[in-house]
Design a protein around this motif. Structure first.
Motif, mmCIF file in Angstrom:
data_model
loop_
_atom_site.group_PDB
_atom_site.id
_atom_site.type_symbol
_atom_site.label_atom_id
_atom_site.label_comp_id
_atom_site.label_asym_id
_atom_site.label_seq_id
_atom_site.Cartn_x
_atom_site.Cartn_y
_atom_site.Cartn_z
ATOM 1 N N TYR A 50 52.370 46.504 32.256
ATOM 2 C CA TYR A 50 51.811 45.384 31.489
ATOM 3 C C TYR A 50 51.787 44.111 32.342
ATOM 4 O O TYR A 50 50.809 43.359 32.326
ATOM 5 C CB TYR A 50 52.616 45.130 30.213
ATOM 6 N N LEU A 51 52.843 43.887 33.105
ATOM 7 C CA LEU A 51 52.876 42.714 33.980
ATOM 8 C C LEU A 51 51.758 42.796 35.023
ATOM 9 O O LEU A 51 51.113 41.792 35.347
ATOM 10 C CB LEU A 51 54.244 42.608 34.673
ATOM 11 N N THR A 52 51.506 43.985 35.514
ATOM 12 C CA THR A 52 50.401 44.218 36.463
ATOM 13 C C THR A 52 49.065 43.838 35.822
ATOM 14 O O THR A 52 48.223 43.174 36.443
ATOM 15 C CB THR A 52 50.383 45.699 36.902
ATOM 16 N N TYR A 53 48.889 44.269 34.581
ATOM 17 C CA TYR A 53 47.664 43.946 33.836
ATOM 18 C C TYR A 53 47.487 42.431 33.695
ATOM 19 O O TYR A 53 46.400 41.893 33.923
ATOM 20 C CB TYR A 53 47.716 44.606 32.457
ATOM 21 N N VAL A 54 48.574 41.737 33.368
ATOM 22 C CA VAL A 54 48.514 40.278 33.180
ATOM 23 C C VAL A 54 48.130 39.581 34.490
ATOM 24 O O VAL A 54 47.277 38.696 34.505
ATOM 25 C CB VAL A 54 49.864 39.732 32.654
ATOM 26 N N VAL A 55 48.745 40.012 35.583
ATOM 27 C CA VAL A 55 48.429 39.421 36.894
ATOM 28 C C VAL A 55 46.943 39.582 37.205
ATOM 29 O O VAL A 55 46.262 38.639 37.613
ATOM 30 C CB VAL A 55 49.289 40.065 38.017
ATOM 31 N N GLY A 56 46.433 40.796 37.002
ATOM 32 C CA GLY A 56 45.012 41.056 37.269
ATOM 33 C C GLY A 56 44.104 40.153 36.458
ATOM 34 O O GLY A 56 43.133 39.587 36.980
ATOM 35 N N GLU A 57 44.430 39.996 35.185
ATOM 36 C CA GLU A 57 43.597 39.166 34.306
ATOM 37 C C GLU A 57 43.610 37.699 34.740
ATOM 38 O O GLU A 57 42.578 37.027 34.723
ATOM 39 C CB GLU A 57 44.072 39.288 32.855
ATOM 40 N N ILE A 58 44.760 37.205 35.137
ATOM 41 C CA ILE A 58 44.828 35.788 35.537
ATOM 42 C C ILE A 58 44.137 35.571 36.882
ATOM 43 O O ILE A 58 43.457 34.556 37.076
ATOM 44 C CB ILE A 58 46.290 35.291 35.550
ATOM 45 N N LEU A 59 44.267 36.527 37.785
ATOM 46 C CA LEU A 59 43.510 36.434 39.045
ATOM 47 C C LEU A 59 42.007 36.404 38.761
ATOM 48 O O LEU A 59 41.259 35.632 39.372
ATOM 49 C CB LEU A 59 43.846 37.602 39.970
ATOM 50 N N ARG A 60 41.569 37.246 37.824
ATOM 51 C CA ARG A 60 40.135 37.294 37.475
ATOM 52 C C ARG A 60 39.680 35.985 36.841
ATOM 53 O O ARG A 60 38.660 35.404 37.242
ATOM 54 C CB ARG A 60 39.874 38.463 36.514
ATOM 55 N N ILE A 61 40.445 35.505 35.849
ATOM 56 C CA ILE A 61 40.065 34.259 35.165
ATOM 57 C C ILE A 61 40.030 33.101 36.164
ATOM 58 O O ILE A 61 39.075 32.327 36.213
ATOM 59 C CB ILE A 61 41.065 33.942 34.023
ATOM 60 N N GLY A 62 41.081 32.998 36.991
ATOM 61 C CA GLY A 62 41.156 31.905 37.967
ATOM 62 C C GLY A 62 40.035 31.948 38.981
ATOM 63 O O GLY A 62 39.412 30.923 39.285
ATOM 64 N N ALA A 63 39.758 33.145 39.507
ATOM 65 C CA ALA A 63 38.676 33.287 40.492
ATOM 66 C C ALA A 63 37.324 32.961 39.858
ATOM 67 O O ALA A 63 36.486 32.272 40.468
ATOM 68 C CB ALA A 63 38.679 34.698 41.070
ATOM 69 N N ASN A 64 37.094 33.447 38.645
ATOM 70 C CA ASN A 64 35.834 33.140 37.944
ATOM 71 C C ASN A 64 35.656 31.640 37.760
ATOM 72 O O ASN A 64 34.542 31.107 37.893
ATOM 73 C CB ASN A 64 35.795 33.821 36.575
ATOM 74 N N LEU A 65 36.745 30.931 37.457
ATOM 75 C CA LEU A 65 36.662 29.475 37.290
ATOM 76 C C LEU A 65 36.268 28.793 38.598
ATOM 77 O O LEU A 65 35.613 27.749 38.591
ATOM 78 C CB LEU A 65 37.998 28.913 36.780
ATOM 79 N N LEU A 66 36.645 29.397 39.721
ATOM 80 C CA LEU A 66 36.235 28.850 41.029
ATOM 81 C C LEU A 66 34.809 29.266 41.404
ATOM 82 O O LEU A 66 34.267 28.801 42.405
ATOM 83 C CB LEU A 66 37.197 29.319 42.129
ATOM 84 N N GLY A 67 34.219 30.173 40.597
ATOM 85 C CA GLY A 67 32.862 30.632 40.882
ATOM 86 C C GLY A 67 32.823 31.923 41.666
ATOM 87 O O GLY A 67 31.794 32.279 42.257
ATOM 88 N N ILE A 68 33.953 32.658 41.675
ATOM 89 C CA ILE A 68 34.052 33.898 42.451
ATOM 90 C C ILE A 68 34.110 35.098 41.511
ATOM 91 O O ILE A 68 34.896 35.114 40.567
ATOM 92 C CB ILE A 68 35.323 33.874 43.340
ATOM 93 N N GLU A 69 33.277 36.107 41.794
ATOM 94 C CA GLU A 69 33.291 37.341 41.007
ATOM 95 C C GLU A 69 34.261 38.348 41.620
ATOM 96 O O GLU A 69 34.443 38.387 42.835
ATOM 97 C CB GLU A 69 31.884 37.954 40.967
ATOM 98 N N MET A 70 34.864 39.150 40.761
ATOM 99 C CA MET A 70 35.827 40.152 41.229
ATOM 100 C C MET A 70 35.216 41.549 41.244
ATOM 101 O O MET A 70 34.661 41.988 40.229
ATOM 102 C CB MET A 70 37.044 40.166 40.307
ATOM 103 N N PRO A 71 35.326 42.260 42.358
ATOM 104 C CA PRO A 71 34.911 43.672 42.360
ATOM 105 C C PRO A 71 35.975 44.515 41.670
ATOM 106 O O PRO A 71 37.149 44.144 41.647
ATOM 107 C CB PRO A 71 34.834 44.011 43.854
ATOM 108 N N GLU A 72 35.573 45.629 41.080
ATOM 109 C CA GLU A 72 36.538 46.523 40.428
ATOM 110 C C GLU A 72 37.193 47.461 41.438
ATOM 111 O O GLU A 72 38.281 47.957 41.215
ATOM 112 C CB GLU A 72 35.834 47.348 39.343
ATOM 113 N N LYS A 73 36.482 47.691 42.554
ATOM 114 C CA LYS A 73 37.035 48.533 43.635
ATOM 115 C C LYS A 73 36.658 47.895 44.968
ATOM 116 O O LYS A 73 35.692 47.161 45.065
ATOM 117 C CB LYS A 73 36.462 49.959 43.563
ATOM 118 N N MET A 74 37.435 48.223 45.993
ATOM 119 C CA MET A 74 37.144 47.679 47.331
ATOM 120 C C MET A 74 37.396 48.743 48.394
ATOM 121 O O MET A 74 38.267 49.576 48.209
ATOM 122 C CB MET A 74 38.034 46.469 47.616
#
Length: 573
Positions: free
Chosen positions: A549-573
């Motif tokens: 669950y903590l892993t899930y929360v980290v991922g979501e906040i990284l996504r929200i924060g990056a999106n606010l900066l104008g950066i899209e997140m890939p699902e795989k790399m």
């Protein structure tokens, strides 16, 4: 919904009761220690020495003794180190509060702090018929990030692309087009061809004063509504916007208004009339100026040139009046380079003479940033030494794809991932350092996929997705046992999660997106430590659910924060 406890407020409230001092002021003094051994929060008692007329260590010990007697449930321990009070928060309470708040809020960190106040942000603003080069990147991405973050915090934001579509340079371009237009294919390659004309006409102006005079006359004709000059100008504008849109589409940039300088051509006379009626408008060498020496500004603000044509200042003043009336703004932010500091000092001072409500003139703010320099020095369109922004972005995407191919050759949707990673690298590079710093543009730095970069944040996000995929499900908050998240690596992440909203508020207080960029790096690093030290996928379902669950929360906040900066997140790399 029950609001999450504010631990800084709890501490400030307790200190206020003991000292009889103002809680609002005390909460601003609270710090987060750099080292966890010094507690979770720290209070510098030297800030109270003058009011309490005692030495800081004495104040610290007296407060500690009284607070410990009160037995505050949220605080486990209080230490005194020198003149500092160090507070250790009750970990179980803290973890439970933060994760419950996250579970109850799909858009974590979002708030109504702005109370629907109107914020106008003037950003990007490239010049028509000129290259959209890397010098424009900073205004575009800083303004875009501020737009997103203000909106997320409950402000009503109006993003304006105040295009440079007016001024003497158009007189030059019109003259160049008259002389040599047939030699250039501006329909197929508008910006490059118009740039060639612009460089050539500048050379001609240096050699022949009559050519320069013709250019000035063209602009005056444009202002007076000359049909030919107007048609040529409109053609330049339309073709340029079509080219600019290609870059905006790549960066994900959007604007609520495209009203450039030309939009204010019929609104400037009112500015001149109002300034004239104040008695402050005076003639100097044939020009109309406002003297600002009594305001500590030695350079006068030119309102009308000696040939009767207007200036940037006149148009910006007309824009302030229009925006005040149209948007009723609480703040109007101008995101431009620090080269324009004097210009904005001048117009913000002159704006006070326009008879506007003081609310508007107080809300004017110049958000300055450092220049983007080439290793050889400053860029100049007229000298022809610029790096096109579209070339930079395309190169970044290409290099990102090469890295992906070498690391994960079987990855699906490589082009889509490379686009997100390449563009993310460019945006994050620009936003990761304080905006006021000059940036020497260097391919190797901007496209470095190691260290404190956009791709590192994206990679960490992808890692969280991969962990959850291996688990096979996203655990529920009800299945989280707080006891499994009290180790130093888990708790470091929880503290960062708690601070996310504060980080966003700090961005708006300082108009500094780098605060969020640095936060995302800190969160990514904290997760890396957690990932390396704690086994997440395990037979112990309680542990797996808690860490998953903590892993899930980290991922979501990284996504929200990056999106606010104008950066899209890939699902795989």
């Amino acid at each position: 919904m029950i609001k999450m406890k504010n631990f800084e407020r709890i501490i400030a409230d307790q200190i206020a009761k003991v000292t009889q001092l103002n809680e609002e002021k005390l909460v601003t003094y609270i710090e987060i220690p750099k080292e966890t051994k010094n507690g979770d929060y720290s209070f510098p008692c030297f800030r109270l020495a003058k009011e309490l007329k005692k030495a800081p260590p004495i104040i610290a010990n007296e407060i500690k003794e009284k607070l410990e007697n009160d037995n505050i449930s949220e605080i486990d321990k209080i230490d005194v180190v020198g003149g500092y009070l160090n507070f250790y928060i009750n970990k179980e309470t803290f973890v439970n509060e933060v994760l419950t708040e996250f579970a109850n809020n799909q858009e974590y960190g979002k708030s109504n702090l702005g109370n629907n106040k109107n914020i106008v942000i003037d950003y990007s603003a490239p010049n028509i018929a000129k290259q959209f080069h890397i010098g424009h990147l900073r205004s575009t991405v800083i303004g875009g990030a501020l737009y997103n973050i203000y909106k997320y915090l409950g402000y009503k934001v109006i993003g304006i692309n105040h295009l440079g579509d007016y001024g003497t340079q158009f007189g030059k371009l019109i003259e160049g087009y008259k002389l040599w237009g047939e030699e250039y294919n501006i329909e197929n390659d508008p910006i490059n061809e118009l740039t060639k004309i612009y460089i050539r006409i500048n050379e001609a102006c240096k050699e022949d004063k009559q050519v320069l005079e013709n250019c000035r006359n063209n602009f005056k004709k444009l202002e007076e509504g000359d049909k030919y000059c107007g048609e040529v100008w409109q053609k330049f504008r339309n073709l340029s916007l079509k080219e600019f849109q290609k870059v905006y589409d790549l960066l994900g940039s959007k604007f609520d208004s495209w009203n450039g300088e030309a939009f204010y051509s019929d609104k400037m006379q009112e500015v001149i009339d109002i300034l004239g009626s104040t008695g402050k408008l005076m003639e100097s060498q044939g020009a109309q100026i406002i003297n600002l020496e009594d305001k500590g500004i030695n350079t006068p603000c030119i309102i009308e040139k000696s040939d009767g044509s207007t200036t940037y200042a006149t148009r910006d003043l007309a824009a302030i009046m229009y925006r005040a009336r149209t948007y009723d703004f609480d703040k109007a932010l101008y995101v431009t380079s620090y080269e324009q500091v004097l210009h904005f000092k001048q117009i913000f001072e002159v704006a006070k003479l326009l008879g506007l409500d003081e609310k508007y003139t107080k809300g004017l703010e110049h958000i300055s940033f450092g220049m983007v320099l080439l290793p050889t020095g400053k860029m100049s369109t007229r000298e022809g030494n610029v790096v096109r922004l579209q070339d930079l972005i395309n190169e970044s995407i290409t290099r990102a794809k090469e890295v992906i191919k070498s690391k994960n050759p079987d990855l699906e949707n490589q082009d889509e991932v490379a686009k997100k990673v390449g563009i993310g690298a460019v945006i994050f590079n620009d936003l990761s350092s304080a905006r006021i710093k000059d940036e020497v543009f260097d391919w190797d730095t901007i496209l470095n996929f190691q260290g404190e970069t956009g791709p590192y944040v994206q990679y960490t996000y992808v890692r969280t997705k991969s962990v959850l995929q291996k688990i096979g499900y996203i655990p529920n908050i009800e299945d989280v046992k707080v006891d499994n998240l009290l180790d130093e690596y888990s708790f470091e992440i929880i503290k960062l999660i708690y601070n996310f909203k504060n980080v966003l508020v700090q961005v708006t207080e300082k108009n500094e997106p780098s605060i969020l960029a640095k936060y995302l790096i800190d969160l990514a690093k904290a997760y890396s430590g957690f990932y390396n030290e704690n086994k997440i996928i395990t037979d112990d379902k309680d542990v797996q659910n808690s860490r998953g669950y903590l892993t899930y929360v980290v991922g979501e906040i990284l996504r929200i924060g990056a999106n606010l900066l104008g950066i899209e997140m890939p699902e795989k790399m």
